[in-house]
Design a protein around this motif. Structure first.
Motif, PDB file in Angstrom:
ATOM      1  N   GLY A 147     104.780  36.986  10.826  1.00  0.00           N
ATOM      2  CA  GLY A 147     103.791  36.236  10.055  1.00  0.00           C
ATOM      3  C   GLY A 147     104.005  34.742  10.197  1.00  0.00           C
ATOM      4  O   GLY A 147     105.109  34.283  10.531  1.00  0.00           O
ATOM      5  N   SER A 148     102.949  33.979   9.954  1.00  0.00           N
ATOM      6  CA  SER A 148     103.034  32.520  10.009  1.00  0.00           C
ATOM      7  C   SER A 148     101.964  31.942   9.093  1.00  0.00           C
ATOM      8  O   SER A 148     100.874  32.510   8.958  1.00  0.00           O
ATOM      9  CB  SER A 148     102.836  32.025  11.443  1.00  0.00           C
ATOM     10  N   THR A 149     102.265  30.806   8.470  1.00  0.00           N
ATOM     11  CA  THR A 149     101.318  30.176   7.552  1.00  0.00           C
ATOM     12  C   THR A 149     100.485  29.125   8.278  1.00  0.00           C
ATOM     13  O   THR A 149     101.009  28.373   9.103  1.00  0.00           O
ATOM     14  CB  THR A 149     102.057  29.511   6.378  1.00  0.00           C
ATOM     15  N   VAL A 291      99.439  37.483   9.433  1.00  0.00           N
ATOM     16  CA  VAL A 291     100.352  38.469  10.007  1.00  0.00           C
ATOM     17  C   VAL A 291      99.702  38.984  11.281  1.00  0.00           C
ATOM     18  O   VAL A 291      98.595  39.531  11.240  1.00  0.00           O
ATOM     19  CB  VAL A 291     100.638  39.625   9.034  1.00  0.00           C
ATOM     20  N   ALA A 292     100.373  38.772  12.409  1.00  0.00           N
ATOM     21  CA  ALA A 292      99.824  39.169  13.706  1.00  0.00           C
ATOM     22  C   ALA A 292     100.841  40.011  14.458  1.00  0.00           C
ATOM     23  O   ALA A 292     102.056  39.880  14.248  1.00  0.00           O
ATOM     24  CB  ALA A 292      99.446  37.942  14.532  1.00  0.00           C
ATOM     25  N   CYS A 293     100.333  40.879  15.322  1.00  0.00           N
ATOM     26  CA  CYS A 293     101.188  41.716  16.143  1.00  0.00           C
ATOM     27  C   CYS A 293     100.695  41.665  17.579  1.00  0.00           C
ATOM     28  O   CYS A 293      99.503  41.499  17.835  1.00  0.00           O
ATOM     29  CB  CYS A 293     101.195  43.159  15.639  1.00  0.00           C
ATOM     30  N   GLU A 477     106.558  35.189  18.948  1.00  0.00           N
ATOM     31  CA  GLU A 477     106.746  33.758  18.753  1.00  0.00           C
ATOM     32  C   GLU A 477     106.001  32.956  19.816  1.00  0.00           C
ATOM     33  O   GLU A 477     105.504  31.859  19.547  1.00  0.00           O
ATOM     34  CB  GLU A 477     108.244  33.406  18.784  1.00  0.00           C
ATOM     35  N   SER A 478     105.902  33.506  21.029  1.00  0.00           N
ATOM     36  CA  SER A 478     105.140  32.828  22.082  1.00  0.00           C
ATOM     37  C   SER A 478     103.661  32.772  21.739  1.00  0.00           C
ATOM     38  O   SER A 478     102.980  31.786  22.059  1.00  0.00           O
ATOM     39  CB  SER A 478     105.339  33.550  23.429  1.00  0.00           C
ATOM     40  N   CYS A 479     103.158  33.826  21.109  1.00  0.00           N
ATOM     41  CA  CYS A 479     101.739  33.835  20.696  1.00  0.00           C
ATOM     42  C   CYS A 479     101.462  32.740  19.675  1.00  0.00           C
ATOM     43  O   CYS A 479     100.495  31.974  19.809  1.00  0.00           O
ATOM     44  CB  CYS A 479     101.376  35.202  20.115  1.00  0.00           C
ATOM     45  N   TYR A 480     102.304  32.655  18.645  1.00  0.00           N
ATOM     46  CA  TYR A 480     102.119  31.613  17.636  1.00  0.00           C
ATOM     47  C   TYR A 480     102.322  30.227  18.241  1.00  0.00           C
ATOM     48  O   TYR A 480     101.630  29.270  17.886  1.00  0.00           O
ATOM     49  CB  TYR A 480     103.086  31.821  16.469  1.00  0.00           C
ATOM     50  N   ASN A 486      99.681  24.761  22.106  1.00  0.00           N
ATOM     51  CA  ASN A 486      98.775  24.621  23.252  1.00  0.00           C
ATOM     52  C   ASN A 486      97.305  24.567  22.823  1.00  0.00           C
ATOM     53  O   ASN A 486      96.536  23.761  23.345  1.00  0.00           O
ATOM     54  CB  ASN A 486      98.990  25.763  24.243  1.00  0.00           C
ATOM     55  N   MET A 487      96.916  25.453  21.903  1.00  0.00           N
ATOM     56  CA  MET A 487      95.526  25.469  21.452  1.00  0.00           C
ATOM     57  C   MET A 487      95.282  24.484  20.306  1.00  0.00           C
ATOM     58  O   MET A 487      94.130  24.232  19.939  1.00  0.00           O
ATOM     59  CB  MET A 487      95.139  26.893  21.020  1.00  0.00           C
ATOM     60  N   GLY A 488      96.342  23.943  19.730  1.00  0.00           N
ATOM     61  CA  GLY A 488      96.203  22.937  18.682  1.00  0.00           C
ATOM     62  C   GLY A 488      95.588  23.445  17.395  1.00  0.00           C
ATOM     63  O   GLY A 488      95.039  22.673  16.606  1.00  0.00           O
ATOM     64  N   PHE A 489      95.716  24.751  17.152  1.00  0.00           N
ATOM     65  CA  PHE A 489      95.130  25.321  15.926  1.00  0.00           C
ATOM     66  C   PHE A 489      96.231  25.465  14.884  1.00  0.00           C
ATOM     67  O   PHE A 489      97.050  26.371  14.933  1.00  0.00           O
ATOM     68  CB  PHE A 489      94.485  26.681  16.217  1.00  0.00           C
TER      69      PHE A 489
END
Length: 521
Positions: A147-149, A291-293, A477-480, A486-489
């Motif tokens: 998960g990440s905020t 929360v992403a998988c 962690e690479s996805c986040y 990279n995407m600046g979101f």
């Protein structure tokens, strides 16, 4: 011999040159460009759900497939606002080619994203998963979760705190009670109505102030005004009525704030679905917990939550995954915050391999932990007597059993308490017992959780488990990292839980398209 210097030659430059035949946009775009990947994937989707959002009649509408392509490509190249996307449609050849030279304005783009796409975004994401599975990019075997905020589109200074609302409501209620006393004192018929009973004996000070009780007092004031001859009493009654009405409005406002907060500590005034969360830089901001998988760095599922605790969100995350995913994963790998009894039980019921760490997993790998005889985990247990033995060879017997309820999830755990009968003269008391009051050593044991932890321990320390543990930090962690850096979101641009979920799903789909381009290049 002197070297002859030649004159400088430039390539032909005529910006106002009229072309006999305009160039095809398709010829100007590289064969492996990201925009072609977006076009291919969206063309393979069934967008019947999107088409059904249109009622028909009136003027012609922009095609939803074109708008979906434009949105996904825009998110892939870090364009998140409707105005910037509309500008790119007029200036960028890639957007022009993708849109077929259509130029919807920012209102059309924002309306499509916030209304029509919002209703079917989960179905569209599911179809992307089907595309990835059918083409062999993912197999849904190992499911890496974290998960990440992300900050909400809300004013950081406009937070409403539930504790403050409860405190202010209590103060306003107390002030209402004081006004009630003044009203009763003003009422000439008090003795006849309550006889010799004092106001406090009626329990007035302990009674909860409600809309009905305030209405009764307002009605009493109206009767006083009608029956009073003295102008002084009438003015006092009118003043009390005004104060009481103001307090009533405040109490109603505070109650609404408490109800809006629900189980949360508070919410933002500008986005009431957003919750105050502690960010990585230690700032307290209105935010959502994502929360992403993923598998092979393709995001296969996302869910948005108003709780910053990833472990407490896991049950809801898996419930939605079961509804949306074409196939469930074989194993789930996650960090220690996910290692709770409830989450282990869910994986067991779903028959999914358990690779969830638990809070003490890394500590257990240290020699100092394993060789510390005073830790609960290192006490020896005897099945026959149902007791533990301490380093001083004294028994800790079962004293009590009770259920403990998790305050946020409502999950109930069976806790057993084992206690030694006499630790008073033990030479290891200071090392073994933490109590300063001289109490005997007490162990609280959750047998079900311990069994789940043993299974997780065996899986995580196996050869496969070691590989998956190392891979987890690389995968999710690479996805986040790609999304945030990279995407600046880093912050949502839409308000409300459902709209924010739509936006992050678009971000996840854009991330997958970027990854797909790298894989197919």
């Amino acid at each position: 011999m002197a070297k002859i210097q030649s004159s400088v030659q430039f390539k032909r430059y005529q910006p106002e040159q009229i072309l006999l035949l305009p160039p095809s946009l398709d010829e100007l775009i590289d064969d492996h460009h990201l925009v072609r990947v977006v076009n291919q994937v969206v063309d393979a989707m069934d967008i019947a759900g999107l088409v059904n959002q249109y009622k028909g009649g009136g003027t012609t509408a922009y095609h939803p497939r074109m708008l979906l392509k434009v949105l996904l490509y825009a998110y892939s190249v870090k364009l998140y606002t409707g105005r910037k996307i509309a500008k790119a449609l007029r200036q960028d050849i890639h957007f022009m080619w993708l849109s077929g030279m259509n130029t919807p304005d920012f209102r059309t783009i924002n309306g499509f994203r916030s209304s029509k796409a919002k209703e079917v975004i989960e179905s569209l994401f599911q179809q992307m998963l089907v595309f990835l599975v059918d083409h062999g990019y993912i197999k849904m075997e190992n499911y890496f979760c974290d998960g990440s905020t992300f900050a909400a589109d809300a004013n950081r200074h406009g937070m409403v705190w539930k504790k403050n609302a409860e405190r202010f409501k209590a103060n306003a209620s107390e002030q209402c009670r004081e006004l009630f006393k003044q009203i009763d004192e003003l009422n000439a018929a008090e003795d006849r109505q309550y006889a010799n009973t004092d106001l406090e004996e009626r329990g007035l000070s302990a009674t909860e102030i409600t809309a009905e009780s305030i209405s009764e007092q307002v009605e009493k004031l109206d009767n006083i005004v009608e029956g009073c001859i003295s102008k002084k009493d009438k003015r006092k009654a009118a003043s009390l009525k005004k104060k009481l009405t103001e307090k009533q409005q405040k109490i109603e406002g505070y109650q609404k704030q408490i109800e809006t907060a629900g189980l949360r500590s508070g919410y933002s005034k500008t986005d009431q679905d957003a919750t105050a969360m502690r960010m990585k830089n230690d700032e307290l901001l209105p935010a959502y917990n994502v929360v992403a998988c993923c598998e092979d760095q393709f995001i296969v599922h996302v869910s948005l939550h108003q709780n910053s605790n990833d472990g407490a969100c896991f049950a809801e995350h898996l419930e939605k995954l079961e509804q949306q995913s074409p196939v469930m994963p074989k194993a789930i790998i996650a960090d220690a915050i996910f290692g709770t009894e409830q989450n282990y039980e869910i994986l067991e019921n779903m028959q999914i391999e358990n690779y969830l760490k638990f809070p003490s997993f890394h500590a257990e790998q240290k020699k100092s932990y394993r060789q510390n005889p005073f830790l609960k985990d290192n006490f020896s247990y005897d099945d026959l007597s149902d007791s533990y033995t301490c380093p001083n060879q004294k028994q800790l017997t079962l004293q009590a059993s009770y259920y403990q309820t998790h305050k946020r999830t409502g999950y109930r755990s069976l806790i057993k308490e084992y206690q030694c009968s006499d630790c008073k003269d033990c030479p290891f008391y200071n090392q073994c017992c933490k109590s300063a009051s001289g109490e005997n050593r007490l162990l609280k044991v959750n047998e079900k959780l311990e069994a789940y932890k043993q299974t997780a321990r065996q899986n995580l320390t196996s050869e496969k488990g070691c590989v998956l543990r190392k891979k987890r930090s690389i995968e999710i962690e690479s996805c986040y990292g790609d999304i945030k850096h990279n995407m600046g979101f880093r912050r949502f641009h839409l308000r409300g839980l459902k709209k924010a979920k739509t936006e992050f799903t678009l971000v996840a789909m854009a991330h997958n398209l970027r990854k797909l381009q790298l894989k197919s290049a």
